[in-house]
Design a protein around this motif. Structure first.
Motif, PDB file in Angstrom:
ATOM      1  N   VAL A  48       0.808  -1.244   0.029  1.00  0.00           N
ATOM      2  CA  VAL A  48       0.010   0.103  -0.131  1.00  0.00           C
ATOM      3  C   VAL A  48       0.864   1.343  -0.018  1.00  0.00           C
ATOM      4  CG1 VAL A  48      -1.907  -0.952   1.029  1.00  0.00           C
ATOM      5  CG2 VAL A  48      -0.207   0.265   2.588  1.00  0.00           C
ATOM      6  N   LEU A  49       2.178   1.229  -0.018  1.00  0.00           N
ATOM      7  CA  LEU A  49       3.028   2.111  -0.083  1.00  0.00           C
ATOM      8  C   LEU A  49       3.222   2.928  -1.465  1.00  0.00           C
ATOM      9  CD1 LEU A  49       6.001   1.120   2.316  1.00  0.00           C
ATOM     10  CD2 LEU A  49       3.868   2.566   2.851  1.00  0.00           C
ATOM     11  N   PRO A  50       3.227   4.082  -1.822  1.00  0.00           N
ATOM     12  CA  PRO A  50       3.418   4.752  -2.988  1.00  0.00           C
ATOM     13  C   PRO A  50       4.704   4.267  -3.558  1.00  0.00           C
ATOM     14  CG  PRO A  50       2.642   6.509  -1.506  1.00  0.00           C
ATOM     15  CD  PRO A  50       3.054   5.272  -0.554  1.00  0.00           C
ATOM     16  N   ARG A  51       4.803   3.902  -5.175  1.00  0.00           N
ATOM     17  CA  ARG A  51       5.880   3.585  -5.591  1.00  0.00           C
ATOM     18  C   ARG A  51       7.044   4.572  -5.763  1.00  0.00           C
ATOM     19  NH1 ARG A  51       4.507  -0.711  -9.462  1.00  0.00           N
ATOM     20  NH2 ARG A  51       6.186   0.183 -10.952  1.00  0.00           N
ATOM     21  N   PRO A 109       7.803  -0.462  -7.043  1.00  0.00           N
ATOM     22  CA  PRO A 109       7.259  -0.532  -5.701  1.00  0.00           C
ATOM     23  C   PRO A 109       8.347  -0.562  -4.708  1.00  0.00           C
ATOM     24  CG  PRO A 109       6.232  -2.534  -7.131  1.00  0.00           C
ATOM     25  CD  PRO A 109       7.542  -1.757  -7.875  1.00  0.00           C
ATOM     26  N   GLU A 165      -7.384  -0.329  -0.592  1.00  0.00           N
ATOM     27  CA  GLU A 165      -6.140  -0.349  -0.687  1.00  0.00           C
ATOM     28  C   GLU A 165      -5.472   0.887  -1.563  1.00  0.00           C
ATOM     29  OE1 GLU A 165      -3.585  -3.857   0.346  1.00  0.00           O
ATOM     30  OE2 GLU A 165      -5.178  -2.741   1.591  1.00  0.00           O
ATOM     31  N   ARG A 166      -6.262   1.234  -2.685  1.00  0.00           N
ATOM     32  CA  ARG A 166      -5.952   2.247  -3.409  1.00  0.00           C
ATOM     33  C   ARG A 166      -6.140   3.452  -2.778  1.00  0.00           C
ATOM     34  NH1 ARG A 166      -8.321   0.416  -7.372  1.00  0.00           N
ATOM     35  NH2 ARG A 166     -10.096   1.533  -6.992  1.00  0.00           N
ATOM     36  N   THR A 179      -3.142   4.108  -0.597  1.00  0.00           N
ATOM     37  CA  THR A 179      -1.876   4.409  -1.046  1.00  0.00           C
ATOM     38  C   THR A 179      -2.136   5.901  -1.080  1.00  0.00           C
ATOM     39  OG1 THR A 179      -1.868   2.160  -1.850  1.00  0.00           O
ATOM     40  CG2 THR A 179      -0.419   4.169  -2.969  1.00  0.00           C
ATOM     41  N   GLU A 180      -3.168   6.470  -1.718  1.00  0.00           N
ATOM     42  CA  GLU A 180      -3.248   7.977  -1.916  1.00  0.00           C
ATOM     43  C   GLU A 180      -2.998   8.749  -0.734  1.00  0.00           C
ATOM     44  OE1 GLU A 180      -7.154   8.234  -4.097  1.00  0.00           O
ATOM     45  OE2 GLU A 180      -6.330   7.072  -5.950  1.00  0.00           O
ATOM     46  N   GLY A 190       0.527   8.751   0.333  1.00  0.00           N
ATOM     47  CA  GLY A 190       1.377   9.756  -0.595  1.00  0.00           C
ATOM     48  C   GLY A 190       0.873  11.239  -0.102  1.00  0.00           C
TER      49      GLY A 190
END
Length: 672
Positions: free
Chosen positions: A58-61, A96, A242-243, A246-247, A250
């Motif tokens: 779930v961490l930003p790339r 990732p 999950e998305r 992640t947002e 970020g």
């Protein structure tokens, strides 16, 4: 099948010890990696490993320089990478965040990196092969069972965490590279505590427990079974959550640098750290960084008292001053006294959740159980291995007149060691052949790291006979040389404690318990396994099966009653039985038997001859032993010294257990 259980499916209720705190701590340390990582303490089967493994998804790339083995940031004007320097227009790739697992049994070469042996031997080139620290740069370094990590690996982590880089000077290799990572460790306190130097390096710590509410436990099982039955469908149900998570992470990472930390908030943090009597300034700094990250996570532009409170609950429990066997924790009353009482919950809360959301339509609490494939080591092999909390360490048929006396404050104990040189698990007690420590020569027995110079030296005289006319060095298996190193090992320290009436005088029993607590504290610091056998009133009992948790041993000792006759033979025979069983279970760990008694044997017929025969039985096991003589008073019979002769053990008066009683350390049996 998805690699990991969805992170957003593991957040649960606000029950004390819930995994909500764990999820929050993990997220905050990824929002602001300068916090310094997270230590998760909890009983087995509480999904510690599963939640950590789900975090990376779930961490930003991140952006990295293409082809760079050290994950350099393209925006870094001077990246510390052996693959550099890079052109200003070097290609960039997005990937990732990595979750790198450091096994407890990893070698130093695997962690730091080393000479690329294949190229050195086949092509004659010196080339550095990166290790786990290089791979973890700008990612997460995860250590499961971090409390069992060998001391030499702990030292490597401490150096990297303090400097933000790793330096390798060995085997003709001289390399430095960046090594900034989020350190996450999980541990079961029953298996032993963490070395204090490493404990302080973790920015945050949380305690997790299995839910006690039957409805919550039911939900654990439901979700686990739903995931096992249809992993893809289960993950798809949480894809939106999950998305969104992640947002939100970020956005918090982008916002954290702009969050204002006022002087008033800084003063609150300073007052808290002073009130909890933490050592040094690291606690203040970590609490401040955590409060800023918490404000960014909740979308605030300035740190509030709520942020300071949340940060203190995560950053201070493992840093407050406490007695050696006290469990870590935070005094909520003192927290309220400094910050004021926590405000009542908002009756009309913001619909935006404080943490990862639960997308289930029924709004049920989100839980999940640890993945059996990852946590098989947490399943006990049999009941004998597990301490039983409901069992009181009293001998069979205890007399109603038994008394209980608490010990005093532990002191620094003398070093007691096993005879000779062992080959057990790395530790800090007895001499042993280990994979770390000082090099004392080379060997060909297949143990230890490869010693390249000696291998080449052994092969060099035979190259003409082997037909080498140039090119690669020709090696045979017999040429391989291993570095023989001598260090320290951990031991099984088995306490055999006389709790009979002859020991029941209150002052003497207090002195005895204080001495044992001091030896237990020494065992904790030296990474030993401990066990406790007691004997009184006609019978002996294994009060604590061998375990890494000296805290449990201290608790059992504190509740140990005294009174009745002295079945010395039974106590020694039970100790011999435990030693033999442990040799089968853990053959590399040498035993050190500590018999605490005044040497009197008063239970049953022929008590004295039976006790001496039992002592000879123990001596026949070859176990190193120490007899701590608790006899006191003007008239002394010297029976404990006689017992030590039959045990082939060292005789040590209880007053000399303290390291300050004599100068220098005592080595049991004198090193052979």
């Amino acid at each position: 099948m998805p690699q990991h259980y969805p992170f957003s499916a593991v957040v649960d209720s606000d029950e004390p010890g819930s995994r909500t705190d764990m999820a929050l701590a993990l997220i905050l340390t990824t929002v602001s990696p300068e916090i310094g990582g997270v230590l998760v303490r909890g009983e087995k089967g509480t999904a510690k490993s599963t939640i950590v493994r789900a975090l990376a998804a779930v961490l930003p790339r991140i952006d990295v320089v293409a082809g760079d083995r050290f994950s350099s940031d393209p925006r870094d004007p001077a990246p510390l990478s052996p693959d550099g320097p890079f052109a200003h227009d070097a290609p960039v790739e997005t990937r990732p965040v990595r979750l790198v697992e450091l096994p407890v049994g990893a070698t130093e070469d695997r962690v730091l990196g080393s000479l690329h042996l294949e190229r050195a031997l086949s092509e004659g080139r010196t080339e550095y092969e990166p290790g786990l620290l290089a791979r973890a740069h700008r990612g997460i370094l995860y250590v499961d069972e971090v409390n069992l990590l060998h001391d030499h690996l702990v030292d490597l982590l401490l150096d990297a965490a303090a400097m933000g880089r790793s330096t390798v000077e060995r085997d003709g290799v001289s390399v430095s590279h960046a090594a900034r990572f989020v350190l996450v460790g999980t541990m079961n306190p029953e298996e032993g505590e963490l070395r204090p130097q490493l404990l302080d390096r973790f920015g945050l710590t949380v305690e997790v427990r299995a839910p006690r509410d039957p409805g919550a436990r039911m939900e654990v099982v439901r979700r686990r079974m739903a995931y096992d039955a249809d992993p893809d469908g289960f993950a798809a149900a949480y894809a939106d959550a999950e998305r969104d998570l992640t947002e939100r992470i970020g956005a918090a990472q982008a916002r954290v640098a702009d969050v204002a930390l006022s002087d008033a908030a800084l003063l609150q943090i300073a007052e808290l750290c002073a009130a909890f009597e933490v050592d040094g300034m690291r606690a203040d700094i970590v609490t401040a960084r955590t409060a800023v990250a918490h404000a960014a996570w909740h979308g605030r532009a300035e740190v509030t008292t709520e942020d300071v409170r949340a940060a203190a609950r995560l950053a201070l429990p493992h840093r407050r001053r406490r007695n050696p066997f006290d469990a870590p924790g935070l005094d909520e009353d003192l927290l309220d006294e400094v910050l004021g009482p926590e405000p009542d919950p908002d009756p009309d809360p913001d619909p935006t959740p404080d943490g990862p959301t639960d997308p289930r339509p029924d709004g049920g609490t989100s839980y999940e159980e640890s993945n059996p494939s990852h946590e098989a080591h947490d399943v006990p092999g049999n009941g004998a291995d597990e301490p039983r909390p409901d069992r009181t360490p009293t001998a069979a048929g205890a007399a109603s007149s038994a008394t209980t006396v608490s010990g005093g404050t532990p002191y620094r104990a003398r070093l007691l060691t096993a005879r000779g040189t062992g080959a057990g698990e790395a530790g800090r007690r007895s001499r042993a052949r280990t994979d770390n420590g000082r090099r004392i020569g080379t060997s060909t027995d297949g143990r230890g790291p490869l010693h390249l110079p000696e291998t080449i030296r052994a092969a060099a005289p035979h190259q003409v006979a082997r037909g080498r006319a140039g090119g690669a060095l020709r090696l045979l298996p017999g040429d391989l040389r291993r570095a023989a190193r001598e260090g320290r090992e951990s031991n099984l320290v088995l306490f055999c404690v006389d709790a009979s009436g002859s020991m029941a005088a209150r002052r003497r029993m207090e002195q005895v318990k204080t001495a044992i607590l001091s030896l237990l504290l020494d065992a904790y610091q030296r990474r030993d396994k401990v066990g406790l056998v007691t004997f009184r009133d006609g019978a002996a009992e294994l009060a604590l099966p061998p375990t890494h948790s000296v805290d449990i041993a201290a608790t059992r000792l504190d509740a140990l009653p005294a009174g009745g006759r002295t079945p010395l033979a039974e106590g020694l025979l039970e100790a011999a039985r435990v030693i033999e069983v442990e040799r089968i279970r853990d053959p590399r760990r040498r035993p050190l038997l500590v018999v605490v008694t005044d040497g009197r044997a008063t239970s049953g017929r022929d008590a004295v001859p039976r006790s001496r025969r039992a002592a000879e039985t123990v001596a026949a096991t070859g176990a190193s032993a120490v007899v701590v003589d608790c006899e006191s008073g003007p008239l002394r019979l010297g029976l404990a010294a006689v017992l030590a002769e039959h045990l082939r053990a060292e005789h040590l008066p209880v007053a000399e257990v303290s390291a300050d009683a004599l100068t220098g350390a005592v080595r049991d049996g004198r090193a052979a």
